[in-house]
Design an enzyme around this catalytic site. Structure first.
Site: not given
Lengths: 664, 664
Positions: A382, A411, A524
């Site tokens: 991430d 990412e 999320k």
């Protein structure tokens, strides 16, 4: 003026411009097991003497170099190749030398004067004798040749002897390499397993796998969903962070500032009283449950990828245990993440400028080591672009040295050079700008850059039409054809691609607000209950696309991508081939999700044959339809309501009896 | 896995792709005194912090670096520049760091919440105080600012204080560079004098300067010709080898194998009983005469260039004194130069693979040292591509270290990469393929490569329409217009150019035989008596062209070259500008020496202004004619029998009163 020392003036060959090479050898190129590395170099000497050039390569830990000959391909350029057969790191370089025997031989061929030839034979005999000195096993044979050349009274006969191919080959085996030049850098190749190059990924929130009356999914309920995911043909199942979620400043549904008592919070707000990055969220289960889930997934042919999100919720145990790892503000609070005026109070970033940066790095590496010990081999990282480059370079190098099968997906939705740098310094794959490339021009320009540009040697794209953070306008407004088109594009432009489901196959398309790329009621921040059996689900279409990928090697590589002309901007056409050119896939996508579009596509001769040659078949692997085409220009018409794309296998052997059955 | 040591994890900036850079810094770029070096680099950090970037440069022997700020130009690219003011070698590199104060300041500008601002001011005050600690001279002022920021009760007022430009500039002067990154290579610039970039060369056989009843010209008779050469506007007078010419195997007229008793032989067959490379041919005069000739030339504004031809006639003193420096054949003879079946029995090459290669190198360097001591500063090197690259690299480096004004012109008519390598390793200028580029496409492609390609940083072309070895077909068949066109092309495409005269201005065009590029009755093998006063001589035209070159700075640089479209392939059109864009020259050449050609040329807006703007004047500096043009497309018609080219100065200030006189 005579004091600039030159070590060996007889080293006359120059080697330049060795490719592939990333930043002058600072970084390795990337390959997967079984691929070849085609190496080219400029190599030349002063004057007109013959030069020989070899490629040198070795597995990093091999005791010595293996050599492969390089062939001259014109303009002083040489080409050779080697195949990488094991994971790990290989090295390669180039050596070249002036070959006096070859030079002499070339001159001899052009000599006409018998007296010259007689003298040349004596010179050549000496060169053959010198080769004999270097060739114990062949010394006797070589000396006999030398003697014959020297003694021959008929120069033309002697010349025939001297130009004998076998003699040439024999001498070539024992060259005089005393003054050879070796390219001044050893270049590196990181060799990964096939999954690094080719794979279909599926991202899923495990907590949403609610079974029966559950409020919160767990690894047991996830197990029930494995058949569904494997049934669609995916290879990798990627889970957002599975760790305890912070309670302090937890976000509510739709990213609101205050969470309700039942709101689960963002999994990227890692850490709470129950533990941090090395713990499993109690509601998902235990570490034992996770191990069992991994095992079940493996039985379904699915490999689990974990999320590496190096940041902390305010109640992460690190904050109390290692206050030095965070930045403190004058009011005694820890600096949360922010991008003024935006604030992310549920996230504390590490302070990578702390005096104890070494301690931070060591602990972060230990997190990865922990999950490696648990058997995880794929990590989706991430926001790596908000942590120091050096951390990633050393972390990935250390992991891969012991565990070369590890895969790291970056990412980094950030500026191009930062994205590329992360790939250079070790990330196996990277997210891309694919989600925002929608028109033909955009797609052609971007994928030409990725497949033909310098970055192709180290940057492996992994294409995602959606993620939990990215619901593009194209998907918001394009309906079912848009989802299908973007799936086909991702799955055929990229040997690696992924979707965030079930939002994707269920065509979730409502944004939190107009103009936003956030999902309304995003997973999320809340648990979603998906109806996987909805009749309009794209799951069967996805399964078909993934089957086509598995059955066609052309779609398992990225470098062969070529775009072809279409006289309608709404259509895009491209092809890929496998290394042997035995499998050619031609894709045509209607980028307009609303209208039927048609046009003439124009194929290059290597695909369509020269004008007037026999027809060939294009077989749509999605619909099963087959078309006979002829020549370079052919007509296509695509109705997006049926299916917005053709994925053709190009079949050549039309009208030969032996293939008759094949086409039935 | 934790044993890969990272020296300093807080060094967060990456610097990549610094340009200009030749082969990763292995070779220097080239400039002349007064030019600037524009340096660019990619520099970026992880995250979103502000980065600052500076260019560091120094004369090689300077005690420390000078720094110049670099500006962000988008996409993480930075640009800065420095001017080189002295001959010799400069070095440059790039440094960059994360600037915490700048980052903080940028955040502050976007903050809205007064409470946030209040806290931010306290953080900023600490940063200002830290700057005070680094800035003894400004410490008091900075501390007062910090105090004001910390104490302000009105956050918005405090923010105004903190964002004050002066404060920003002051803190910027004392950055925290503890964790700066410095690009890992020091790059080099070789700075030459202006003549390395801009000059007109004239090649002449001194022995053909026969005066009165002389059989063989000498330096005295050459002195009489200096006014003629200087009158044509040349800067450099280049002489083929002035050394004793070998008698053994001397070539006769038209390269016949046997010389008559009066044949002078090829000056490139260097050396005889009278001496070798450090001697002057007795019939040309003494060393004293040569010195006097150099002095006279200087008075005419001409600099003498000598030929460096590292090869020997069979009777060169080296052959007896240093038999090891040559290659011996089994019959006891020395190997002469050959390219089977061709033989050059009058030339012995050095054996650069001899055990005593060091001795050869040292002696060859000593030859150059000898002529340096005599005051020669320009060397035209014969066939450098047949001697080891290392020899040239060390020879030129050693010479230029002591004598940075030395200029070496490489005569390497060989393969492209060899030609470029010689330029990389130190040659100041190089002959090119210009002589064989005749059509518009050929000229455009080649000069685009030279002026825009990577080689522009180190390869300085010197354009020769003819040489004693090269009489092109274009000149053989094109007559007077061909000579004029090739002269204009050479003199305007190249800031450096040269002709071999008087053969050029007298339009000598007969080849030795059809298909040959050798001159009939070549001066290489005989003495020619030229009638310099022939009424058809091009000397006045040449003088005009050279005057235009001297008066127009645009023609003294090569990098600004741009080609423009013409709708007739027989016409070529291009422009050059000086650095300040105050001098713009536009050239149109009719490449067809036989017919009148006309067409429309299309200029870019930066030359022609936007459509519909006021007219501009193009002033043909060759004919004196002036034309008023308007817009981008304009018509030209060129009759090669009059003059095959326009060399226009583009004049902008049309129709303003103050320029009225100017256009009269």
């Amino acid at each position: 003026m005579a004091d600039i020392v030159h070590p060996e003036g007889r080293r006359r060959v120059v080697i330049e411009e060795v490719t592939p090479q990333v930043d002058g050898g600072r970084f390795p190129v990337k390959r997967t097991v079984g691929e070849t590395v085609v190496v080219e170099a400029d190599a030349f000497a002063d004057g007109h003497d013959a030069v020989r050039c070899v490629l040198r390569f070795r597995k990093e830990d091999a005791p010595g170099w293996t050599e492969a000959p390089m062939q001259a391909v014109g303009n002083d350029r040489w080409r050779g190749e080697f195949t990488v057969t094991e994971m790990g790191e290989y090295r390669y370089t180039v050596a070249a030398w002036v070959d006096r025997f070859l030079t002499w031989r070339g001159d001899l061929e052009r000599r006409e004067d018998p007296e010259d030839i007689g003298l040349a034979l004596k010179i050549g005999a000496a060169l053959v004798e010198a080769a004999a000195d270097r060739a114990p096993s062949q010394a006797a044979a070589l000396r006999r040749c030398a003697e014959a050349m020297r003694d021959d009274r008929d120069p033309l006969h002697g010349r025939r002897l001297a130009l004998d191919e076998e003699l040439g080959a024999l001498v070539a085996r024992f060259p005089d390499r005393r003054f050879e030049t070796i390219f001044d850098r050893e270049l590196r190749v990181t060799v990964d397993r096939e999954r690094a190059r080719f794979g279909a990924w599926y991202e899923m929130f495990p907590r949403s796998c609610v079974s029966g009356g559950q409020d919160h999914g767990d690894f047991r309920s996830c197990e029930e969903q494995l058949a569904y995911i494997a049934g669609m043909g995916f290879d990798v199942l990627y889970l957002p962070p599975i760790h305890p979620v912070g309670l302090v400043n937890r976000k509510g549904r739709n990213n609101t500032l205050t969470a309700g008592p039942d709101d689960p919070g963002s999994p990227w707000a890692v850490g709470a009283a129950a533990g941090g990055h090395k713990a499993v969220h109690p509601q998902l289960g235990t570490l034992e449950d996770f191990r069992r889930f991994m095992e079940r997934a493996r039985e379904h042919g699915l490999e689990i990828a974990l999320d590496v999100a190096f940041q902390c919720a305010p109640d992460h145990p690190y904050v109390k245990a290692h206050p030095r790892w965070f930045r403190w503000r004058p009011d005694g609070s820890v600096q949360y993440a922010e991008n003024p005026p935006k604030k992310y109070q549920d996230i504390y970033p590490f302070d990578f400028e702390t005096e104890d940066w070494g301690g931070v790095w060591e602990e972060l590496k230990d997190i990865v080591r922990f999950w490696l010990r648990e058997g995880v081999r794929i990590f989706r990282v991430d926001n790596p672009h908000t942590k120091p480059f050096g951390l990633w370079e050393s972390l990935i190098a250390e992991v891969k040295r012991d565990c070369p099968e590890a895969i790291f997906l970056s990412e980094a939705f950030t500026r191009p050079k930062v994205m590329l740098r992360l790939a250079k310094l070790g990330f196996t794959q990277s997210y891309t700008y694919f989600a925002w490339r929608n028109t033909r021009r955009e797609l052609e320009a971007y994928f030409t850059e990725l497949s033909r540009g310098a970055c192709r040697e180290y940057f492996r794209p992994n294409l995602w039409p959606n993620t939990p953070d990215i619901l593009t306008e194209y998907l918001q407004f394009g309906g079912r054809p848009a989802f299908m088109a973007r799936l086909v594009l991702a799955a055929t432009l990229g040997a690696s691609y992924g979707i965030y489901g079930p939002a994707f196959e269920l065509m979730e398309s409502a944004p939190r607000e107009p103009g936003s790329e956030e999902y309304l009621d995003s997973e999320k921040y809340e648990i979603r209950r998906w109806d996987l059996d909805r009749p309009d689900s794209l799951k069967d279409f996805i399964a078909r696309v993934n089957r086509v990928r598995r059955e066609n090697a052309a779609l398992q590589f990225d470098h062969s991508l070529r775009f072809h002309a279409v006289d309608n901007e709404a259509l895009i056409c491209y092809s890929k081939a496998d290394l042997a050119l035995s499998n050619i896939v031609l894709v045509v996508v209607n980028l307009d999700p609303h209208h039927v579009q048609s046009g003439w596509i124009e194929l290059p001769p290597e695909l369509a044959g020269k004008e007037g040659e026999r027809p060939y078949q294009v077989h749509d692997l999605l619909s099963g339809a087959r078309y006979l085409w002829q020549g370079r220009r052919n007509f296509v018409q695509i109705d997006p309501r049926a299916a917005p794309a053709h994925v053709f296998r190009v079949r050549w052997r039309v009208r030969t009896e032996r293939d008759f059955d094949y086409f039935m």
